[in-house]
Write a protein that holds these residues in place. Structure first.
Motif, PDB file in Angstrom:
ATOM      1  N   SER A 119     -14.290   1.632  -8.277  1.00 19.12           N
ATOM      2  CA  SER A 119     -15.001   0.375  -8.039  1.00 19.12           C
ATOM      3  C   SER A 119     -15.714   0.560  -6.713  1.00 19.12           C
ATOM      4  N   GLY A 120     -17.015   0.155  -6.636  1.00 27.47           N
ATOM      5  CA  GLY A 120     -17.620   0.275  -5.278  1.00 27.47           C
ATOM      6  C   GLY A 120     -18.207   1.350  -4.969  1.00 27.47           C
ATOM      7  N   THR A 121     -18.163   2.498  -5.801  1.00 27.80           N
ATOM      8  CA  THR A 121     -18.631   3.872  -5.381  1.00 27.80           C
ATOM      9  C   THR A 121     -20.088   3.912  -5.734  1.00 27.80           C
ATOM     10  N   ASN A 122     -20.797   5.052  -5.117  1.00 27.87           N
ATOM     11  CA  ASN A 122     -22.158   5.200  -5.402  1.00 27.87           C
ATOM     12  C   ASN A 122     -22.351   6.496  -6.227  1.00 27.87           C
ATOM     13  N   ARG A 143      -0.812   3.403  -9.934  1.00 28.32           N
ATOM     14  CA  ARG A 143      -2.087   3.621 -10.930  1.00 28.32           C
ATOM     15  C   ARG A 143      -2.407   2.247 -11.381  1.00 28.32           C
ATOM     16  N   LYS A 144      -1.623   1.269 -11.412  1.00 26.89           N
ATOM     17  CA  LYS A 144      -1.884  -0.026 -11.932  1.00 26.89           C
ATOM     18  C   LYS A 144      -3.585  -0.593 -10.936  1.00 26.89           C
ATOM     19  N   GLN A 145      -3.498  -0.028  -9.982  1.00 29.31           N
ATOM     20  CA  GLN A 145      -4.615  -0.526  -8.905  1.00 29.31           C
ATOM     21  C   GLN A 145      -5.991   0.332  -9.359  1.00 29.31           C
ATOM     22  N   SER A 146      -6.048   1.499  -9.972  1.00 38.64           N
ATOM     23  CA  SER A 146      -6.950   2.455 -10.529  1.00 38.64           C
ATOM     24  C   SER A 146      -8.023   1.657 -11.241  1.00 38.64           C
ATOM     25  N   ALA A 147      -9.282   1.668 -11.288  1.00 39.86           N
ATOM     26  CA  ALA A 147     -10.236   0.988 -12.170  1.00 39.86           C
ATOM     27  C   ALA A 147     -10.132   1.825 -13.617  1.00 39.86           C
ATOM     28  N   GLY A 148      -9.584   2.893 -13.505  1.00 41.01           N
ATOM     29  CA  GLY A 148      -9.642   3.535 -14.813  1.00 41.01           C
ATOM     30  C   GLY A 148      -8.432   3.287 -15.645  1.00 41.01           C
ATOM     31  N   THR A 149      -7.501   2.531 -15.190  1.00 37.86           N
ATOM     32  CA  THR A 149      -6.177   2.367 -16.147  1.00 37.86           C
ATOM     33  C   THR A 149      -6.492   1.474 -16.879  1.00 37.86           C
TER      34      THR A 149
END
Length: 388
Positions: free
Chosen positions: A47-50, A158-164
């Motif tokens: 999240s928030g990357t470019n 892992r629960k913090q990852s945007a892809g989880t």
């Protein structure tokens, strides 16, 4: 002279345009052609990357041959600002164009980490697993009871990852109280459910959830799913069933659910109870007595006492006539279908046979022989256990 210089300039411009066109065609060909990936690959878009950071990661991992061409292609297709956070499966030999389409299309993540909160009849557990892109198989990384075990570090990370991705899975035969206890243990959900859902009103199934979802909304989804199932099954029910309402159908299905874990037995078990109801016989089934003792709040954890078998609770089918007043669990679709369309058999008795299934009988004499056989099996097992 000036005419000669102008002619040379025009020629040079044409050459430059031709070369630029060639470069553009070459770049477009690389952009659209098969990429260098030898096997499937999982790309995470935080999240928030470019697009620049994503392209650099893809190039470093060998998923694309040129980050610059990748970014130019994204700019040309007007997708540079359309990144969607998540984890996405990129197939082997995927082109840059295909990768850009994948990471900007959005939708559910297609690889990475999956966390499943399993609400079972006897326990609640959290399973964390990750997809291996090469085999397209999930590999278990953690399995723990959130109420009893220490939370693994990998889960916290892992629960913090945007892809989880997160799912809650209800086992067939869980009670409504057990479901609420399981939802309380899910630290990604918010809110509380103030009223216990009616027994039998929640559909055992797997539900996608997201961090921040309200527990009341999750319960509402489970109830809506069960309402649809019951309506469909009730519409397709067999004629002349000894049940008069969809609510009674759910009650019968819940008893079937608790009596057998074998899919192939559900129709036979249903036939026994239907035959008993048609003959005016008491159902005499232990799971209803257990529900009268526990009211669905946990597992009894021991055998029934004689006094409990004689105790007049609303659910004691050794004492009451017909069906109990409510379901005793949340039945799955297969048990609902068995209750609505039972097999036609002459059976009115059944008892455990020692293999995980049951021995069915038409007469009391035959049933007594089956019971005696089961008691011998129980005695042998008890003797073996005491000797260990």
């Amino acid at each position: 002279m000036w005419r000669h210089i102008a002619s040379n300039a025009v020629t040079m411009l044409i050459v430059l345009l031709f070369m630029m066109g060639g470069v553009i065609l070459w770049g477009k060909n690389r952009f659209d052609s098969a990429g260098p990936l030898a096997e499937a690959y999982c790309v995470e878009v935080p999240s928030g990357t470019n697009m620049r950071r994503v392209s650099e990661r893809l190039e470093a991992d060998g998923a694309i041959s040129s980050g610059a061409i990748f970014r130019m292609g994204a700019d040309y297709s007007e997708k540079s600002n359309q990144l969607k956070a998540g984890s996405y499966l990129v197939p082997a030999s995927a082109s840059m164009a295909e990768i850009i389409e994948t990471i900007t299309r959005g939708g559910a993540s297609t690889c990475g980490t999956e966390v499943v909160y399993r609400i079972g009849v006897s326990r609640i557990n959290v399973q964390l697993r990750e997809l291996d892109p090469a085999t397209n198989q999930f590999l278990e990384r953690a399995d723990f009871n959130p109420a009893e075990d220490e939370t693994p570090a990998i889960y916290s990370d892992r629960k913090q990852s945007a892809g989880t991705r997160f799912r809650v899975a209800l086992a067939e035969g869980v009670t409504s109280w057990q479901v609420l206890e399981g939802l309380k243990a899910m630290d990604i959900l918010e809110g509380s459910v103030d009223v216990l859902p009616p027994e039998g009103s929640l559909a055992p199934d797997s539900y996608e959830v997201r961090p921040g979802d309200d527990r009341t909304d999750v319960v509402a989804r489970m109830q809506a799913a069960q309402e649809r199932r019951v309506a469909q099954v009730w519409e397709a029910r067999a004629e002349e069933l000894p049940i008069e309402t969809p609510e009674e159908l759910v009650t019968l299905a819940s008893i079937i659910e608790k009596e057998t874990a074998l899919a192939e037995e559900r129709g036979q078990v249903a036939s026994v109870f239907v035959n008993r109801l048609n003959r005016g016989m008491r159902l005499q089934t232990d799971p209803t007595v257990i529900y009268g003792v526990t009211e669905g709040r946990g597992v009894l954890g021991r055998g029934l006492r004689r006094s409990e078998l004689r105790s007049a609770t609303p659910w004691n089918t050794y004492v009451i006539e017909g069906l109990p007043p409510t379901p005793i669990a949340n039945p799955g679709l297969a048990s609902l279908e068995a209750a609505a369309q039972p097999l036609e058999t002459p059976y009115i008795f059944f008892v455990a046979d020692g293999t995980g299934g049951h021995a069915f009988a038409e007469t009391l004499a035959e049933h007594n022989r089956n019971v005696a056989q089961w008691r011998r099996i129980e005695a042998e097992r008890a003797s073996q256990n005491s000797g260990n």
